[in-house]
Enzyme design. Structure first.
Site, PDB file in Angstrom:
ATOM      1  N   THR A 116       0.823  -1.419   0.165  1.00  0.00           N
ATOM      2  CA  THR A 116       0.602  -0.001   0.204  1.00  0.00           C
ATOM      3  C   THR A 116       1.434   1.396   0.105  1.00  0.00           C
ATOM      4  O   THR A 116       2.032   0.724   0.919  1.00  0.00           O
ATOM      5  CB  THR A 116      -0.923   0.150   1.361  1.00  0.00           C
ATOM      6  OG1 THR A 116       0.075   0.091   2.537  1.00  0.00           O
ATOM      7  CG2 THR A 116      -2.237  -1.180   1.055  1.00  0.00           C
ATOM      8  N   GLU A 154      -6.171  -3.446  -0.901  1.00  0.00           N
ATOM      9  CA  GLU A 154      -6.115  -4.947   0.101  1.00  0.00           C
ATOM     10  C   GLU A 154      -7.326  -5.283  -0.799  1.00  0.00           C
ATOM     11  O   GLU A 154      -8.099  -6.836  -0.181  1.00  0.00           O
ATOM     12  CB  GLU A 154      -6.763  -4.091   0.660  1.00  0.00           C
ATOM     13  CG  GLU A 154      -5.844  -3.266   1.875  1.00  0.00           C
ATOM     14  CD  GLU A 154      -4.883  -2.266   1.836  1.00  0.00           C
ATOM     15  OE1 GLU A 154      -6.054  -1.455   0.577  1.00  0.00           O
ATOM     16  OE2 GLU A 154      -4.777  -1.365   2.320  1.00  0.00           O
ATOM     17  N   LYS A 172     -14.689  17.891   8.869  1.00  0.00           N
ATOM     18  CA  LYS A 172     -15.635  18.492  10.091  1.00  0.00           C
ATOM     19  C   LYS A 172     -15.844  19.789  11.229  1.00  0.00           C
ATOM     20  O   LYS A 172     -15.141  20.113  11.330  1.00  0.00           O
ATOM     21  CB  LYS A 172     -15.104  17.181  11.364  1.00  0.00           C
ATOM     22  CG  LYS A 172     -14.727  15.830  11.017  1.00  0.00           C
ATOM     23  CD  LYS A 172     -14.101  14.934  11.841  1.00  0.00           C
ATOM     24  CE  LYS A 172     -14.040  13.483  11.664  1.00  0.00           C
ATOM     25  NZ  LYS A 172     -12.281  13.545  11.618  1.00  0.00           N
ATOM     26  N   TRP A 224     -20.381  16.270   8.967  1.00  0.00           N
ATOM     27  CA  TRP A 224     -19.425  16.134   7.999  1.00  0.00           C
ATOM     28  C   TRP A 224     -19.641  16.907   6.574  1.00  0.00           C
ATOM     29  O   TRP A 224     -20.746  16.830   6.090  1.00  0.00           O
ATOM     30  CB  TRP A 224     -19.055  14.367   8.158  1.00  0.00           C
ATOM     31  CG  TRP A 224     -18.840  14.161   9.123  1.00  0.00           C
ATOM     32  CD1 TRP A 224     -18.519  14.387  10.339  1.00  0.00           C
ATOM     33  CD2 TRP A 224     -18.256  12.181   8.916  1.00  0.00           C
ATOM     34  NE1 TRP A 224     -17.805  13.844  10.980  1.00  0.00           N
ATOM     35  CE2 TRP A 224     -17.490  12.399  10.837  1.00  0.00           C
ATOM     36  CE3 TRP A 224     -18.495  11.837   7.799  1.00  0.00           C
ATOM     37  CZ2 TRP A 224     -17.244  10.600  10.384  1.00  0.00           C
ATOM     38  CZ3 TRP A 224     -17.590  10.269   8.528  1.00  0.00           C
ATOM     39  CH2 TRP A 224     -17.350  10.359   9.767  1.00  0.00           C
TER      40      TRP A 224
HETATM   41  P1  ADP Z   1      -3.570   3.829  -1.265  1.00  0.00           P
HETATM   42  O1  ADP Z   1      -3.835   5.340  -2.498  1.00  0.00           O
HETATM   43  O2  ADP Z   1      -3.891   4.084  -0.176  1.00  0.00           O
HETATM   44  O3  ADP Z   1      -2.233   3.137  -2.158  1.00  0.00           O
HETATM   45  P2  ADP Z   1      -5.036   2.194  -3.115  1.00  0.00           P
HETATM   46  O4  ADP Z   1      -4.662   2.452  -4.434  1.00  0.00           O
HETATM   47  O5  ADP Z   1      -5.266   1.090  -2.661  1.00  0.00           O
HETATM   48  O6  ADP Z   1      -4.345   2.682  -1.833  1.00  0.00           O
HETATM   49  O7  ADP Z   1      -6.241   3.413  -3.342  1.00  0.00           O
HETATM   50  C1  ADP Z   1      -7.368   2.873  -2.801  1.00  0.00           C
HETATM   51  C2  ADP Z   1      -8.250   4.023  -2.396  1.00  0.00           C
HETATM   52  O8  ADP Z   1      -8.533   4.735  -3.215  1.00  0.00           O
HETATM   53  C3  ADP Z   1     -10.012   3.538  -1.648  1.00  0.00           C
HETATM   54  O9  ADP Z   1     -10.019   3.228  -0.041  1.00  0.00           O
HETATM   55  C4  ADP Z   1     -10.298   4.998  -1.797  1.00  0.00           C
HETATM   56  O10 ADP Z   1     -10.384   5.860  -1.041  1.00  0.00           O
HETATM   57  C5  ADP Z   1      -9.434   5.376  -3.060  1.00  0.00           C
HETATM   58  N1  ADP Z   1     -10.557   5.196  -4.755  1.00  0.00           N
HETATM   59  C6  ADP Z   1     -10.275   4.501  -5.641  1.00  0.00           C
HETATM   60  N2  ADP Z   1     -11.452   3.715  -6.026  1.00  0.00           N
HETATM   61  C7  ADP Z   1     -11.878   5.672  -6.189  1.00  0.00           C
HETATM   62  C8  ADP Z   1     -12.864   6.203  -6.321  1.00  0.00           C
HETATM   63  N3  ADP Z   1     -13.515   5.190  -8.186  1.00  0.00           N
HETATM   64  N4  ADP Z   1     -13.572   6.960  -6.072  1.00  0.00           N
HETATM   65  C9  ADP Z   1     -12.899   7.369  -5.077  1.00  0.00           C
HETATM   66  N5  ADP Z   1     -12.243   7.025  -4.451  1.00  0.00           N
HETATM   67  C10 ADP Z   1     -11.498   6.162  -4.768  1.00  0.00           C
END
Ligand code: ADP
Length: 541
Positions: free
Chosen positions: A185, A330, A438, A443
């Site tokens: 991640t 994940e 907030k 929210w």
């Molecule tokens: P990170 O950016 O934490 O490495 P990921 O690439 O796995 O992790 O991204 C996951 C996160 O990206 C999701 O939990 C969400 O917050 C955001 N995300 C993914 N797709 C979308 C979407 N279509 N709209 C809004 N948020 C999104």
């Protein structure tokens, strides 16, 4: 009584065997970092992957050993996807956009044994090579003619390794629960954590991803994954390719609008997938040059929220249907996709567009729910918003090496996203929990506000963050990057919000910036913006 059907483990190698037998002549086209366009087929991919599997064994790679890549989307990377996982080792796709210190941390944590890299990343590899504790072999993913002069002792040549072996090799059979690949991640808070996929989870996820209400892929498609193969297995498209026999087109390092557009047209691409920031570059290029898409049918947009203005541009101007998708590392990563039900087809265009702002319906294999602060499940009424939890056979149970303890709550994985779910089961992310604003105990979701700002013709990119407020604790501050040459004042942009959101949601202030910082996967880095504007004094304060 048990069923009386055959037991075959769901192995990644079986996808390749299928593609070779049933779609052997189907093409795989790559723009190479060497500068040319390379053409191969599933038949050739399978043969070279077997040779590579033998070569890896000669290098001492055994069951469950980690083989890392620092590479663009291309056929050699695809060969590694199959040779490494297929032979029982674990493919660890490193993100080359990470800071070198993070690359070192992750490669050490994963205990990578071999590191294969595209020539583009030689400087990065040279910078970190001496610090990597476990890597025994460095492999440049090129042929002898393009081997660089390098300080790395004993640097190996990928094509030489492959050419030194014949392709007589039987893919080993083992438990489908064996690990197949590893992605970390991005670790915006704390150290990155590894998500260790299994053969079973990867194959099931590819089945789910290919479904008509998900990415809807078939052998008639020409798929160009813009989403990098170092970003959650390119949303499984390398596996979906073999599973469906679709033609694959890999863009290599050419992710600018012009390079992508040329490949879309020359290879007759029908489906693509990527994050919104990449599509911005493509749309700006196509708009500016007055071009159209002649074969593109649809594109999957996810990773961060797809602004309706982008959906509108793709659909109304270019006839390219947008599939808004949501997922996370994940989750392998796919969770939901916004495709239409029959009843939606008759909706007025504006209502359909509004629906497409949602991240959509769960793919079979993903179960989801939203819960309030007390942990109690909230109704699916499209209004109540709470933390989104998921569970299913391609969702993480534990991070690699148990990092961070048990992530589950009663068997559910808390996503860190805040969402609503409507009575049809269409989920909409309002925010990441850590980005929610907030205001006086209520929210405000930043995504809605960004979507409004992005619909203004002068706005190229907008991020909404919380700014300190003496009375309300936090109020929305809009950080905006204008389109080149565009004129826009703070007052005009704020007036643009009138009637589009509740009055108390309208941002208190707008600041214009030259650039919004993007992370390694092309997402806006709001933590950096919050730091940058932590002392910003709102005019309402
Ligand atoms: P990170 O950016 O934490 O490495 P990921 O690439 O796995 O992790 O991204 C996951 C996160 O990206 C999701 O939990 C969400 O917050 C955001 N995300 C993914 N797709 C979308 C979407 N279509 N709209 C809004 N948020 C999104």
């Amino acid at each position: 009584m048990l069923g009386l059907m055959q037991q075959h483990p769901l192995l990644i190698s079986s996808l390749l065997v299928h593609a070779e037998r049933h779609h052997g002549a189907q093409e795989i086209v790559s723009r190479r970092v060497e500068g040319d366009i390379h053409r191969t087929s599933y038949r050739e991919l399978a043969a070279r992957s077997r040779r590579l599997a033998k070569a890896l064994a000669v290098l001492g790679v055994g069951m469950s050993d980690r083989v890392a890549t620092l590479a663009w989307n291309g056929y050699r990377h695809m060969e590694l996807y199959y040779a490494v996982s297929g032979s029982g080792a674990v493919l660890h796709t490193l993100n080359p956009r990470l800071h070198p210190d993070q690359v070192v941390y992750i490669a050490d944590h994963a205990e990578d044994k071999v590191l294969c890299f595209d020539l583009t990343f030689l400087p990065l590899v040279e910078a970190v090579a001496s610090r990597l504790k476990t890597v025994k072999h460095f492999v440049a993913m090129t042929d002898r003619a393009h081997m660089p002069a390098s300080k790395i002792a004993g640097l190996l040549c990928y094509d030489e390794l492959v050419d030194a072996q014949d392709d007589r090799y039987d893919w080993p059979q083992f438990d489908e629960n064996q690990a197949s690949s590893l992605c970390y991640t991005s670790g915006t808070t704390g150290n990155p954590k590894g998500v260790l996929y299994s053969h079973r989870s990867s194959v099931l996820h590819a089945y789910g991803a290919a479904l008509p209400d998900a990415l809807n892929c078939s052998s008639r498609d020409v798929i160009l994954p813009v989403v990098p193969m170092f970003h959650v297995n390119a949303w499984s498209l390398p596996y979906v390719g073999c599973m469906t026999g679709a033609k694959l087109v890999f863009p290599g390092a050419g992710l600018d609008g012009k390079s992508l557009y040329e490949l879309f047209e020359s290879e007759k691409v029908t489906v693509s997938a990527g994050v919104p920031t990449v599509w911005q570059g493509l749309l700006a290029y196509v708009d500016g040059a007055g071009l159209t898409f002649s074969t593109m049918k649809r594109t999957v947009i996810g990773g961060s929220a797809c602004p309706p203005a982008m959906t509108r541009a793709f659909q109304d101007k270019y006839g390219v249907h947008v599939l808004h998708a949501w997922g996370m590392t994940e989750m392998s990563p796919l969770g939901t996709v916004c495709s239409f039900r029959t009843k939606h087809l008759a909706l007025p265009p504006e209502e359909r567009l509004a629906l497409q702002a949602k991240q959509g319906q769960a793919i079979f294999g993903v179960d989801m729910k939203i819960v309030g602060a007390d942990g109690k499940e909230l109704p699916w009424d499209g209004k109540a918003s709470g933390e989104l939890l998921v569970r299913g056979p391609w969702i993480v149970e534990q991070y690699f090496k148990g990092e961070g303890g048990d992530p589950l709550q009663d068997g559910w994985f808390p996503t860190g996203d805040v969402a609503t779910i409507d009575p049809d089961g269409y989920m909409q992310i309002t925010d990441r929990a850590k980005d929610v604003i907030k205001s006086g105990g209520e929210w405000i979701g930043s995504i809605d506000l960004e979507n409004v700002a992005m619909a203004h013709p002068a706005v190229a990119m907008a991020a909404c963050i919380a700014a300190k407020h003496p009375k309300w604790d936090e109020r929305p501050l809009l950080v905006v990057m204008k389109k080149p040459g565009a004129e826009l004042t703070r007052e005009a942009l704020l007036a643009f919000f009138d009637g589009k959101v509740a009055k108390w949601w309208i941002p208190d202030d707008v600041v214009f910036v030259d650039a919004i910082p993007l992370g390694a996967t092309g997402k806006m880095q709001k933590n950096k913006l919050r730091e940058q504007f932590k002392d910003h004094v709102l005019p309402t304060a």
